[in-house]
Design an enzyme around this catalytic site. Structure first.
Site, short mmCIF file in Angstrom:
data_model
loop_
_atom_site.label_atom_id
_atom_site.label_comp_id
_atom_site.label_asym_id
_atom_site.label_seq_id
_atom_site.Cartn_x
_atom_site.Cartn_y
_atom_site.Cartn_z
N PRO A 153 0.82 -1.22 0.00
CG PRO A 153 -0.76 -1.57 1.64
CD PRO A 153 0.55 -2.08 1.15
CD GLU A 154 2.10 3.95 -4.43
OE1 GLU A 154 2.45 5.14 -4.37
OE2 GLU A 154 2.21 3.27 -5.49
NE ARG A 212 9.03 -2.34 -6.31
CZ ARG A 212 8.27 -1.72 -5.40
NH1 ARG A 212 8.83 -1.02 -4.42
NH2 ARG A 212 6.96 -1.82 -5.46
NE ARG A 226 13.14 3.50 10.86
CZ ARG A 226 12.37 2.84 10.01
NH1 ARG A 226 12.53 3.00 8.71
NH2 ARG A 226 11.43 2.01 10.46
CE LYS A 240 5.29 3.10 0.20
NZ LYS A 240 5.97 2.17 -0.73
#
Length: 276
Positions: A2-3, A258, A121, A52
């Protein structure tokens, strides 16, 4: 995976269901049993999303951190709670509702210091009003890596995933391999603002739509896109199909581990050393 818009939708939904009330927590699967015991019976104070990552903030400064990863999924319903089906990592009940979590990459209870480290981070989240796009641009402008890879780096832009990265580059007319050093402040502002608008629309609609009005199925008298991700897009998962703008076949290739998609005509390679 999921974005970011999906995680923000979940944070809003969980806030509506449980915030302000004590929550009963358990782990039918057993893998989160220790964490569930730490929050069981405590009041859920707030929820939030950072990229996310989903955070449930409980009283006494205890926070449940969830990262869905590739396979994580929430299901919910009204009480009474059904019997456990499958591997339920975390089950929450309270205020007339139940919530089950299955298959996440991370589900853990964090102390305040660990939450601070998590925030530190992660990069700028376009869906958060406290995001610092200038900080993201500083890292992008200092890197010779392809802009596609930089947008996918969660320490730079939190919440931007594969679909948004491909689509925002098409809308900007930039080739995926454009180096970060070529992106000036003005161009970055355009990209950021467009990404923010697209992701906000994703939150509102619950799906990713990136095409302009003149390129919708209705406007072009074409069939709607059929894909498990839903939504109308320009390049994502459209290899070999004609570009909705110029008709050129959409290309596909690997980058940063990707698949990326682009239009060779609408996204020509940046020539020379000029700044975009």
């Amino acid at each position: 995976m999921p974005e970011g818009h999906t995680i923000h939708r979940l944070a809003t939904r969980h806030r509506e269901l449980f915030v302000g009330n004590p929550v009963a927590a358990s782990s039918p699967q057993g893998r989160f049993a220790t964490g569930a015991a730490l929050i069981d019976g405590r009041v859920l104070r707030d929820t939030e999303a950072i990229g996310k990552h989903l955070l449930h903030h409980y009283e006494d400064d205890r926070t449940v951190h969830v990262h869905l990863g590739l396979y994580g999924k929430f299901t919910e319903g009204e009480l009474p709670v059904p019997g456990p089906v499958g591997q339920i990592r975390m089950r929450l009940t309270g205020s007339g509702h139940w919530l089950d979590l299955r298959g996440p990459t991370a589900c853990e209870v964090l102390e305040p210091a660990a939450v601070a480290l998590l925030r530190a981070r992660l990069g700028a989240d376009p869906l958060r009003d406290d995001a610092d796009p200038a900080a993201a641009h500083a890292r992008i402008r200092a890197s010779t890596k392809p802009l596609f890879a930089l947008l996918m780096d969660q320490s730079i832009v939190a919440g931007c995933g594969l679909i948004y990265a491909n689509e925002v580059l098409f809308r900007a007319g930039l080739a995926p391999e454009t180096p970060g050093t070529a992106i000036g402040a003005a161009r970055w502002t355009e990209i950021w603002d467009d990404l923010r608008a697209l992701m906000k629309e994703g939150v509102a609609r619950g799906r990713i739509d990136t095409v302009h009005t003149e390129h919708t199925p209705e406007a072009m008298s074409r069939a709607p896109r059929v894909d498990r991700h839903g939504g109308e897009v320009y390049v994502y998962r459209r290899p070999g199909q004609p570009c909705l703008v110029c008709g050129t076949a959409i290309a596909r290739g690997p980058m940063a581990g990707r698949n990326l998609y682009w239009c060779p005509t609408c996204q020509p390679p940046l020539r020379g050393s000029r700044t975009a």
